[in-house]
Scaffold this motif. Sequence first.
Motif, PDB file in Angstrom:
ATOM      1  N   LEU A 151     -37.743  -4.194   4.010  1.00  0.00           N
ATOM      2  CA  LEU A 151     -36.437  -3.738   4.489  1.00  0.00           C
ATOM      3  C   LEU A 151     -35.716  -2.918   3.412  1.00  0.00           C
ATOM      4  CD1 LEU A 151     -34.668  -3.929   6.999  1.00  0.00           C
ATOM      5  CD2 LEU A 151     -33.650  -6.000   6.073  1.00  0.00           C
ATOM      6  N   THR A 152     -35.796  -3.371   2.169  1.00  0.00           N
ATOM      7  CA  THR A 152     -35.173  -2.630   1.058  1.00  0.00           C
ATOM      8  C   THR A 152     -35.796  -1.228   0.964  1.00  0.00           C
ATOM      9  OG1 THR A 152     -34.849  -4.706  -0.145  1.00  0.00           O
ATOM     10  CG2 THR A 152     -34.674  -2.687  -1.430  1.00  0.00           C
ATOM     11  N   ALA A 153     -37.124  -1.175   1.053  1.00  0.00           N
ATOM     12  CA  ALA A 153     -37.819   0.112   0.971  1.00  0.00           C
ATOM     13  C   ALA A 153     -37.385   1.014   2.120  1.00  0.00           C
ATOM     14  CB  ALA A 153     -39.329  -0.113   1.014  1.00  0.00           C
ATOM     15  N   ALA A 154     -37.347   0.467   3.330  1.00  0.00           N
ATOM     16  CA  ALA A 154     -37.000   1.267   4.502  1.00  0.00           C
ATOM     17  C   ALA A 154     -35.574   1.806   4.378  1.00  0.00           C
ATOM     18  CB  ALA A 154     -37.151   0.426   5.761  1.00  0.00           C
ATOM     19  N   LEU A 155     -34.654   0.961   3.937  1.00  0.00           N
ATOM     20  CA  LEU A 155     -33.265   1.416   3.759  1.00  0.00           C
ATOM     21  C   LEU A 155     -33.203   2.543   2.729  1.00  0.00           C
ATOM     22  CD1 LEU A 155     -31.544  -2.097   3.776  1.00  0.00           C
ATOM     23  CD2 LEU A 155     -30.989  -0.266   5.374  1.00  0.00           C
ATOM     24  N   SER A 156     -33.972   2.377   1.641  1.00  0.00           N
ATOM     25  CA  SER A 156     -33.926   3.382   0.560  1.00  0.00           C
ATOM     26  C   SER A 156     -34.500   4.723   1.020  1.00  0.00           C
ATOM     27  CB  SER A 156     -34.680   2.877  -0.672  1.00  0.00           C
ATOM     28  OG  SER A 156     -36.076   3.003  -0.490  1.00  0.00           O
ATOM     29  N   LEU A 157     -35.266   4.699   2.104  1.00  0.00           N
ATOM     30  CA  LEU A 157     -35.845   5.942   2.631  1.00  0.00           C
ATOM     31  C   LEU A 157     -35.012   6.516   3.779  1.00  0.00           C
ATOM     32  CD1 LEU A 157     -39.528   4.670   2.550  1.00  0.00           C
ATOM     33  CD2 LEU A 157     -38.627   6.547   1.170  1.00  0.00           C
ATOM     34  N   SER A 295     -38.532  -7.817  13.847  1.00  0.00           N
ATOM     35  CA  SER A 295     -39.937  -7.418  13.764  1.00  0.00           C
ATOM     36  C   SER A 295     -40.038  -5.891  13.814  1.00  0.00           C
ATOM     37  CB  SER A 295     -40.752  -8.047  14.893  1.00  0.00           C
ATOM     38  OG  SER A 295     -40.247  -7.630  16.152  1.00  0.00           O
ATOM     39  N   ASP A 296     -39.021  -5.257  14.427  1.00  0.00           N
ATOM     40  CA  ASP A 296     -39.014  -3.796  14.541  1.00  0.00           C
ATOM     41  C   ASP A 296     -38.098  -3.216  13.455  1.00  0.00           C
ATOM     42  OD1 ASP A 296     -38.869  -1.511  17.287  1.00  0.00           O
ATOM     43  OD2 ASP A 296     -38.141  -1.154  15.252  1.00  0.00           O
ATOM     44  N   LEU A 297     -38.715  -2.487  12.533  1.00  0.00           N
ATOM     45  CA  LEU A 297     -37.977  -1.995  11.371  1.00  0.00           C
ATOM     46  C   LEU A 297     -36.860  -1.023  11.771  1.00  0.00           C
ATOM     47  CD1 LEU A 297     -38.083  -2.451   8.362  1.00  0.00           C
ATOM     48  CD2 LEU A 297     -39.811  -0.667   8.175  1.00  0.00           C
ATOM     49  N   ASP A 298     -37.156  -0.100  12.700  1.00  0.00           N
ATOM     50  CA  ASP A 298     -36.136   0.872  13.121  1.00  0.00           C
ATOM     51  C   ASP A 298     -34.936   0.161  13.739  1.00  0.00           C
ATOM     52  OD1 ASP A 298     -37.044   3.586  12.535  1.00  0.00           O
ATOM     53  OD2 ASP A 298     -38.764   3.026  13.776  1.00  0.00           O
ATOM     54  N   ASP A 299     -35.224  -0.849  14.541  1.00  0.00           N
ATOM     55  CA  ASP A 299     -34.152  -1.596  15.187  1.00  0.00           C
ATOM     56  C   ASP A 299     -33.325  -2.374  14.153  1.00  0.00           C
ATOM     57  OD1 ASP A 299     -32.902  -2.137  17.637  1.00  0.00           O
ATOM     58  OD2 ASP A 299     -33.763  -4.172  17.648  1.00  0.00           O
TER      59      ASP A 299
END
Lengths: 320, 101
Positions: A151-157, A295-299
């Motif tokens: 989640l941290t990685a996804a937010l940073s991107l 479970s869904d990163l975008d959501d």
Amino acid sequence: MSSAPRSHQTLGDTDTLAFAKVLADAGFGIDVGAVSVHVRSDSKLFARQLQSVYAHFPLMDRAQWADVHLTINRASGFRRLIRPQVILQCDGRQPFEPFPANAPLPLFEWGCNWMIGQRLNDLLLLHAGAVERDGLALLLPAMPGSGKSTLTAALSLRGWRLLSDEFGAFNPDSGTFRALLKPVALKNQSIEVIRTFAPNAVFGPEFPNTRKGTVAHLAAEPDAVERRHESARPGAVVLPKWQAGSPTRWEPLTENVLFGALAFNAFNYSVLGATGFRSVVRLVRQCPGWQLVYSDLDDALATIDAAWPQVRERQLAAGQ
Amino acid sequence: MRRWGVTQYARTEGILAEPIGDLWAVFCPTSGETSLLNNESMAVLEVLEAGPAGTAAICGALAEDSGESIEALEGLIEACWAQLIEMGLVRELRVPRTMLG
């Protein structure tokens, strides 16, 4: 504590062979925000691996102060021929078992984090991912396997500035969070999840068969590197929990769950004594907290984005 | 109550306590530990702030404040001691009868 360096040449701009020589001779300093690390190594492979994930970091002047000093050298004698290894040393100690010679980067990252956890006792080091938006820090404390790093990685991107994947570094004096900007260590399935999520994201090599399975490091975005000396005021806390097949759930946390998630999951809370206690109480009073099951990163990201204006308004009102 | 005296309890000095939701976060400076306490245990610590006391005196003070009967409080308070001692928040004092005035 490090101060902003003045260097324009970055690690990525530097010729690998020249950098390997610097690394072997005088060593190399990395300023990651709240701390600077000096490392020496005779491993040319390590030079290349460092360049892959610290490409945007400036080369530090040799004369600059370093808080942490490490060496990572190839094992000597027959171990250079049979299953070669690298050995990490800090302050004359060898805190970890040697790693295979092709995996100096994960050894460096673990050693570095361990040293930061031991040394940086002027900051309260919460075990949490930390990102920033609007000058406010969003903390993601969680136990291993909870999806914190993913989640941290996804937010940073997706427009959030990475402060740290591992440390919520809170300064009790200023009441702000500082960056400890190192690559995000992703493990196992998380690596593919983030590669799919952001195909242009920059990764270092993959290291299979480590103690934590396969590990790969996601490089911090150039903007996060540029702004690594900017602090962030406390914003909110989200306790992530990845659960296969689960719909996204977003539930407010009670203050006592929030307190436990911060205090009892910190690296140096007990070392700081009353200062640690007062800091966590202050954060609990200041920050709204939620549990995020996903479970869904975008959501999951959309859910955080939707809640953020409320956090910003609350913190803005509190700051006036 | 023991034959040679009575048991009293003293609160550890320098304790920090803050309400956190429906519990209390309590920091003990001697052990460096933080504990989460319920209202009953915190009420005992507050009474002990005035000085060492035994179960009966504490029950009396709390009964006055809460309107609960002393009998009802005795069981609750007796159950608190082991935990509070283990957390380092109070210590047991054995006081000879002659010193009780």
